[in-house]
Every structure is written in C-alpha cells, then in structure tokens.
Design a protein around this motif. Structure first.
Motif, mmCIF file in Angstrom:
data_model
loop_
_atom_site.group_PDB
_atom_site.id
_atom_site.type_symbol
_atom_site.label_atom_id
_atom_site.label_comp_id
_atom_site.label_asym_id
_atom_site.label_seq_id
_atom_site.Cartn_x
_atom_site.Cartn_y
_atom_site.Cartn_z
ATOM 1 N N PHE A 182 -15.573 5.893 -1.388
ATOM 2 C CA PHE A 182 -15.658 4.818 -2.365
ATOM 3 C C PHE A 182 -16.927 4.878 -3.213
ATOM 4 O O PHE A 182 -17.185 3.959 -3.986
ATOM 5 N N TRP A 212 0.819 -1.202 0.000
ATOM 6 C CA TRP A 212 0.000 0.000 0.000
ATOM 7 C C TRP A 212 0.855 1.254 0.000
ATOM 8 O O TRP A 212 1.990 1.257 0.471
ATOM 9 N N HIS A 245 -11.294 8.193 2.654
ATOM 10 C CA HIS A 245 -11.714 7.575 1.402
ATOM 11 C C HIS A 245 -13.188 7.874 1.124
ATOM 12 O O HIS A 245 -14.007 7.936 2.041
ATOM 13 N N ASP A 279 -11.408 7.873 -4.082
ATOM 14 C CA ASP A 279 -11.829 6.499 -4.358
ATOM 15 C C ASP A 279 -10.600 5.695 -4.773
ATOM 16 O O ASP A 279 -9.519 6.255 -4.988
ATOM 17 N N TYR A 280 -10.746 4.365 -4.863
ATOM 18 C CA TYR A 280 -9.724 3.512 -5.459
ATOM 19 C C TYR A 280 -10.178 3.221 -6.891
ATOM 20 O O TYR A 280 -11.143 2.488 -7.088
ATOM 21 N N LEU A 292 -14.475 -0.907 -3.716
ATOM 22 C CA LEU A 292 -13.092 -0.582 -4.036
ATOM 23 C C LEU A 292 -12.744 -1.072 -5.431
ATOM 24 O O LEU A 292 -13.140 -2.180 -5.835
ATOM 25 N N TRP A 293 -12.000 -0.259 -6.184
ATOM 26 C CA TRP A 293 -11.439 -0.648 -7.473
ATOM 27 C C TRP A 293 -12.519 -1.029 -8.484
ATOM 28 O O TRP A 293 -12.328 -1.932 -9.289
ATOM 29 N N LEU A 317 -2.828 8.541 -7.951
ATOM 30 C CA LEU A 317 -2.377 8.061 -6.651
ATOM 31 C C LEU A 317 -1.739 9.176 -5.840
ATOM 32 O O LEU A 317 -1.972 9.299 -4.628
ATOM 33 N N ARG A 377 4.297 -0.005 -7.298
ATOM 34 C CA ARG A 377 2.959 0.203 -7.855
ATOM 35 C C ARG A 377 3.027 0.505 -9.348
ATOM 36 O O ARG A 377 2.241 -0.017 -10.141
ATOM 37 N N HIS A 416 -4.462 11.285 -4.545
ATOM 38 C CA HIS A 416 -5.213 10.534 -3.532
ATOM 39 C C HIS A 416 -4.518 10.586 -2.172
ATOM 40 O O HIS A 416 -5.131 10.922 -1.151
#
Length: 743
Positions: free
Chosen positions: A394, A312, A392, A406-407, A480-481, A379, A337, A382
């Motif tokens: 989401f 992370w 967060h 958000d992710y 998420l994602w 990122l 990443r 974020h």
C-alpha cells in the motif's frame, strides 16, 4: 490419476485407489455458489490445501492428514518420528473397501463427495442466515463433472441445505430460501516432485509467507521456518550471456469463457502485464495467459464471479503445504466492480448531455467505460499478483504507482476547470513489482539479497495490510485507495475535484428514461469520494514513519511524523467538516424525488431521516462521522497523547480536540438555514464521537480523562447557546453523570 466410475443405477461414484501410504493433495472448492458477498459462499471459492494419504486398515481405507505445522527437518528418522508423534494428525474420512485386485482397492466415494465439505451450514449460521442442515434426499452427485487429468481427479456434488427460517441475505438471492443448493468440487492432486527449491521469506520481500515449526533447527536459531509462496519456474537450458533463459514449464493462466467483451480483453491485457516482470527475472516466455480447461490443476484460472451486491475480488492459490510451491493460481473477479467504476465516472462527469443524452455511440467514445476498463486491467494484474505469491503493497501510490499490488483510487485532475480522467489508472506493472518477481523467481540464488539491497538504495517502500488497514494506522506512506506523495495536499485536491463535480451534478448524471430518483446512486460515491484520502491524511496525525527492518541492514529507523506535517494534515481533515465542504448545491437538494415502485432502496444510498423524500442533511452527517471516526480512533488518540513526551513540538491530543472544536464552532452566523442545519449536524456528530471515545476502553486513561474534561467544558460553553446547543449540553451533562460501570 485416481480412476472414477459412475454407477448410474445406484447413483454412486466408485474410486480406485492404486497406491496406499503415498502423499497427495486434497482441495475442495465451490463450483456454484450462493451469490451473496456478505455470506461469502462465492463460486470458485477455495478452501485450504491439505496433504493427505490413503492408509489401509483391515476392511477400511483411511484418508489421513499428517500434521505439517510441526516438523523435524532432519536426516534422522527417529527425530522426525518423535515430532510427528508429538502433534496430532487427523483422519479426514474412512472408506469401506468394496473390492480388491492386485493391491488396488475400490471404495464407494459417494458419502465422501456428497457432504458439507465446504462448511456451508456453518458459514450460513455464522453470518446470521439461520440454521441450515444438509438434506441428503435432495443432494446428489454431478456425474458430468467426474473427470481425470494427468495430475488430478475431480468429483462434484450438489448438496442441498434446508432451513425453516432462512436469513435475509439468503432470501434475497436463493431461488427458494428454504432449500439452498450449491455445487462442491473435490480435487485429488498429485504432489509435485522433489525438484522444487523453497525460497526463504523476508519481511521486506513483498511475498506471502507460509511457516512451520522445525524442531530440528539448531538451538539459538529461529524455531519457525518461513518460506515464500511461489510457482516453480526453471530454465529449459542454461541461461545465455544476459542471464536469460527459456522457461521449461511456463506459468499459464486461463480466463473464464463466461467473461463478456469488452471486459474479457481488459482482463487479458492486465493479466499479461506480468510477462515483463518475469522477463526481468530472467525468463523468456515464463508466463502467459491462454484458454484451457479450468479444472486442470496444471493451469491457473481467472474467473468472472457474479454476486447480488458488490464485493471483493480475490487471488487464491493451491499451495503445497510442505514447501510453499504454488500449483494453481485461482483469481475470482467480482463482476459488479466494473459497473461500480462506471457509476463513479457518471457521478464525476454528469456526461449525458447533447448528442450523448441517451448514451455514447461507441465503446471508444464512452469515457466511463474507458475508465472502468482501465481499472479492470489493473485489477486483473493485481489479483494475478496475489496468485504468483505477492502480498499487498500500500506504499505504491506514494511512489509514482510503483506497484499494481496497491489499491488505486482513480487519479482525477482539474485542467482549466474541467475534470481530466485520462490518467486515472496506470498501465503495466511497476518498479516494485519487477523487483518482487526478481526476488521470488530469479534462477540465480544470489538475486534475492541483491534485490533487497537495491530496494533500500532506490528507496522503494513496502507496507502491507496490518499496517495500512486499521482506522488508527500510523504509517504516513501506506493507505488504501489513496493518491499522491503528500496525503494532506492530495485530500485538498480531492475535495476540489469533488466540489467541481458536485456543482455540476444534475440530471445529466443519468441517461434519458431513468427515474430521477436513481440520481442518488451516482451521488453517493461522488459525495463520499474523499473518504479514503481522509484515511490517508489521518495517518499523518500522530503518525510514525517506519519500515520492515532487520538489525544491521541499514534501513531507516522509526521516527514520528514532524509537527508541520501533522498540523497540515489536521487542517486538511478539518476542512472536510465545514458547512461549505459538506453542502449539496441547491439544485441537487431539490432534484431527487422519492423512489418509484420497482426501484426500491438499497444499502448503497444515504440513511435519511425524512421518510420517502431525500434527506439533504444526511450526507453531511455521514461525511462528518467519517472524518471524526478517523481522527478520534482510540489508538491514534493515545499516540497523540504520548508523543509530546518524545518531542514537545508535536501536537498533543488536547491540541487536536481544541482545534477541532474551534474549527466547527467558528463563524456562528451561517450563510443560510441549510448551512445552519449542517453546522448543527457536525456539532452533533462531534459530541457523539467524543462520548464514544470517552467510553472506549481501548483508549489510554489519559485520553479518556482529557476527553471527559473537554466534554465538560463543551457542556458549559453550549449551555448558553440556541436550542440545539443547549440540547447538546444536556446530553453531555447526562452522559458525564451516568452511573459508574467498572471497565
């Protein structure tokens, strides 16, 4: 701030304390870490900020930490003292006074600095890496890091931790696993003045909250006081007619000089997106990204952190525990990443063909690099968002990328049969982000309430971690994602994209000269690229729509997801466990050879059952277990069992079991032997998941009873099938006949 003196002959650091009984901040961090994401001892990791004070008691100076969790916000000193005396303070350290001049005392700070201030030994033990202890003889100060700034003083040590039986993670990253040396930094920071005005926390504001108990609060009001964490931002002069002013002391971020290009430019771009939000909050030049000394507490930092495995990224802060004022934002971005995002794009595109068989001639022509850099910009924004106080959100992916908090999954589309990554990630902060910064930073005290009203009127949604992360999450708009406003349709779209890429997957996913065995690294994220959209679609099954509401605010009330949406989501989920969905193309199944020497297996590969050779069924086992794990989560199953009592049109838990069994059992004749193996694998995972739910004490009794009844019927139905079906029937029968164990 607190003068430091290096004694090279004795190897000691002396600290001068000029002011006693005055509050200050004490922070520790890891200047050099272990390099293992699983252990968590990363470079630049911060610990919690503490308020402390130096108190002289005879020949000693005590570092005392007052208890700020319990207070009395009162003008009455006796009332404040009554609360302070009711809850224990802590003495962090005791220094011996070595010299004294005019009220200033000199203490030996060496034992204080050269110790396990970060809890390294405890962390190593807690992560199963063995029993380590501080080796004093192999630990020392770092004299070059003794620094003083206008608002803080810095000391640093190199503690070494020894063990005769280190764990596997330590062995994989340390130069000598039996002697782990890190660097721990100690920061003494002057507290800000009293000019900061705390801002109240609201659950719909999107901010992190800090809280404490105020025993002076009027009876009938909440004992717990909640404030948002934010930077201090003030006008240098009264706002102009537009309500905008120049910032007196802008929020400044520093980017790690160890960050390479083109990553550096991408991170700068993303971090700078927030300038627009602060402009909307009424501040010109209120936020910028520069290059300064990263140790200076006046500046926030963005650091590029290396680990041996993916992990992370973090946005942490140095926060005044008294008020919630952020003094320093501290972003840590994992360097692997960008490589993982590049790998994801390689699997999607299989791009190494023709003139590009050995790679791309320029950064601009490399589509994988462009995708990875676009992700890094997002990122960077974020994680900076966290360090300005934002939590967060989401729900952003369901509202046209309304927030960088958000992710985001890469948004890939099919255009004329080809994958299009041109809009994979958004650019700039979103509508929610601007509103959130206005709530926290606008200089007009009436703006926060106005922002909350505007958010409700615009339908801007906010759902954070506790609602989105659980496997059995109920919210249909917080995942998420994921991508899209319709999670079920987005899952179908993702499966189509995945199939398109799988059908084209081959040698072109890796550059010329790489071992063919490394194709599996690109295959894994491609094959499992639908996993987060599975999670999002599962939220609809037994789902409940809700928001963070207060009495009288006019917000939406809680309501179950309608039957049509739940059934549509279930259909989409079950489409992911058919043999056709799980199958690998024949060209791929016979393409990946055993791994050659020097390219050993990692945890990023599928867990196969065929030894050194690639197991073509293992991916299907993983994929089926993924879907069934979300579908049969104990909390989701319990909601399904209860929801028909509220609305008879909603699917029941028994309905879900029946439809799933019917789907995976339909079409008994497989297309070929491989598809038959996949069907058997799905059946095995389904019965395993049912038995796991049956024994899960977190599930309601009615769920476990229904599951047992379904298993009993399966045992009967499978008993007349082929060898595999009868084997499953026998497993179920033995499970149901197991010895009773009270739970």
């Amino acid at each position: 701030m607190w003068p430091l003196y290096w004694d090279a002959k004795e190897g000691k650091v002396w600290m001068e304390i000029a002011e006693l009984d005055a509050d200050l901040l004490y922070v520790t961090s890891l200047a050099a870490g272990l390099g293992s994401n699983d252990v968590g001892l990363d470079r630049s990791k911060l610990t919690g900020t503490r308020v402390v004070r130096f108190e002289r008691v005879g020949p000693r100076v005590l570092m005392v930490q007052p208890n700020l969790d319990y207070r009395a916000e009162s003008d009455n000193p006796a009332e404040r003292l009554a609360v302070a005396d009711a809850f224990a303070a802590s003495v962090v350290w005791a220094f011996d006074v070595a010299a004294e001049t005019g009220g200033r005392v000199l203490v030996d700070a060496t034992p204080f600095v050269v110790r396990d201030a970060q809890g390294v030994a405890q962390t190593l033990k807690g992560t199963g890496q063995g029993s380590f202890s501080l080796d004093a003889k192999r630990s020392a100060l770092v004299p070059t890091m003794l620094k003083a700034f206008p608002q803080n003083s810095e000391t640093e040590a190199r503690p070494t931790f020894a063990s005769s039986s280190p764990g596997s993670e330590v062995r994989s990253v340390a130069a000598d696993a039996e002697a782990v040396t890190v660097r721990v930094r100690h920061s003494l920071v002057a507290l800000p003045d009293d000019g900061y005005t705390p801002r109240a926390f609201h659950p719909a504001s999107g901010y992190f909250a800090m809280s404490y108990a105020d025993y002076a609060a009027p009876i009938g009001e909440d004992l717990t006081q909640r404030l948002i964490t934010r930077h201090r931002l003030e006008c240098a002069a009264p706002p102009d007619a537009s309500g905008t002013c120049d910032a007196a002391d802008p929020i400044v971020y520093y980017l790690d000089p160890g960050t390479p290009e083109p990553v550096r430019s991408a991170l700068l771009d993303g971090a700078r997106w927030w300038a627009d939000a602060f402009e909307a909050a009424g501040f010109r030049n209120g936020y910028r990204v520069d290059s300064v000394d990263p140790l200076d507490v006046r500046y926030s930092t963005i650091q590029w952190v290396h680990r041996s495995t993916r992990g992370w990224s973090y946005g942490a802060s140095v926060v005044d525990p008294r008020t919630g004022e952020i003094l320093k934002g501290h972003v840590s971005l994992g360097s692997l990443r960008v490589r993982q995002d590049y790998l994801i794009a390689e699997g999607l595109l299989s791009p190494y063909v023709g003139a590009n068989v050995d790679g791309f001639s320029s950064e601009a022509s490399d589509p994988m690099l462009q995708l990875a850099l676009a992700r890094l910009r997002q990122l960077s924004a974020h994680e900076v968002g966290h360090t300005i106080g934002l939590a967060h959100n989401f729900a952003g992916s369901t509202q046209d990328r309304s927030t960088v908090m958000d992710y985001p999954a890469p948004l890939v589309t099919l255009v004329d049969g080809e994958l299009d990554l041109s809009d994979a990630y958004g650019v700039g902060v979103g509508e929610w982000d601007v509103q959130a910064v206005r709530y926290g930073y606008a200089h007009d005290a009436g703006i926060p309430a106005q922002v909350l009203r505007e958010n409700r009127e615009r339908g801007l949604r906010y759902l954070s971690d506790t609602d989105a992360r659980p496997t059995g999450a109920a919210t249909p708009v917080g995942a998420l994602w994921d991508n899209g406003t319709d999670a079920a349709q987005a899952l179908r779209d993702q499966m189509a994209i995945r199939r398109n890429a799988l059908d084209r997957f081959g040698e072109a996913a890796i550059r010329t000269g790489r071992p063919l065995a490394t194709l599996e690294e690109a295959l894994v994220p491609l094959y499992l690229g639908h996993r987060y959209q599975v999670d999002a679609a599962a939220h609809l099954v037994g789902g409940v729509s809700y928001a963070y509401v207060e009495r009288g605010d006019g917000s939406q009330r809680m309501a179950p997801v309608d039957a049509a949406a739940q059934n549509d989501a279930l259909d989409a989920l079950l489409s992911t466990v058919t043999p056709d969905a799980l199958a690998l193309p024949a060209s791929v199944r016979g393409l990946i050879p055993p791994r050659p020497p020097g390219y050993w297996g990692t945890r990023e590969l599928f867990d196969g059952r065929t030894g050194l050779t690639f197991d073509p069924v293992a991916p299907a086992e993983t994929g089926a277990a993924l879907t069934f794990g979300y579908l049969l989560d104990a909390t989701r199953a319990t909601r399904l069992a209860y929801q028909p009592a509220l609305d008879a049109s909603l699917p029941s838990f028994a309905d879900v079991l029946g439809r799933t069994t019917a789907t995976i059992g339909s079409g008994a004749q497989a297309d070929d032997a491989y598809h038959a193996d996949l069907r058997r694998s799905v059946w095995t995972e389904w019965t395993r998941a049912l038995m796991e739910l049956s024994s899960n004490t977190r599930a309601a009794a009615t769920v476990r009873a229904t599951t047992d009844a379904h298993l009993a019927q399966l045992a009967t139905d499978l008993s007349t099938g082929d060898d595999h079906a009868r084997w499953l029937s026998n497993r179920i029968t033995r499970y149901l006949a197991r010895d009773y164990a009270p739970d």
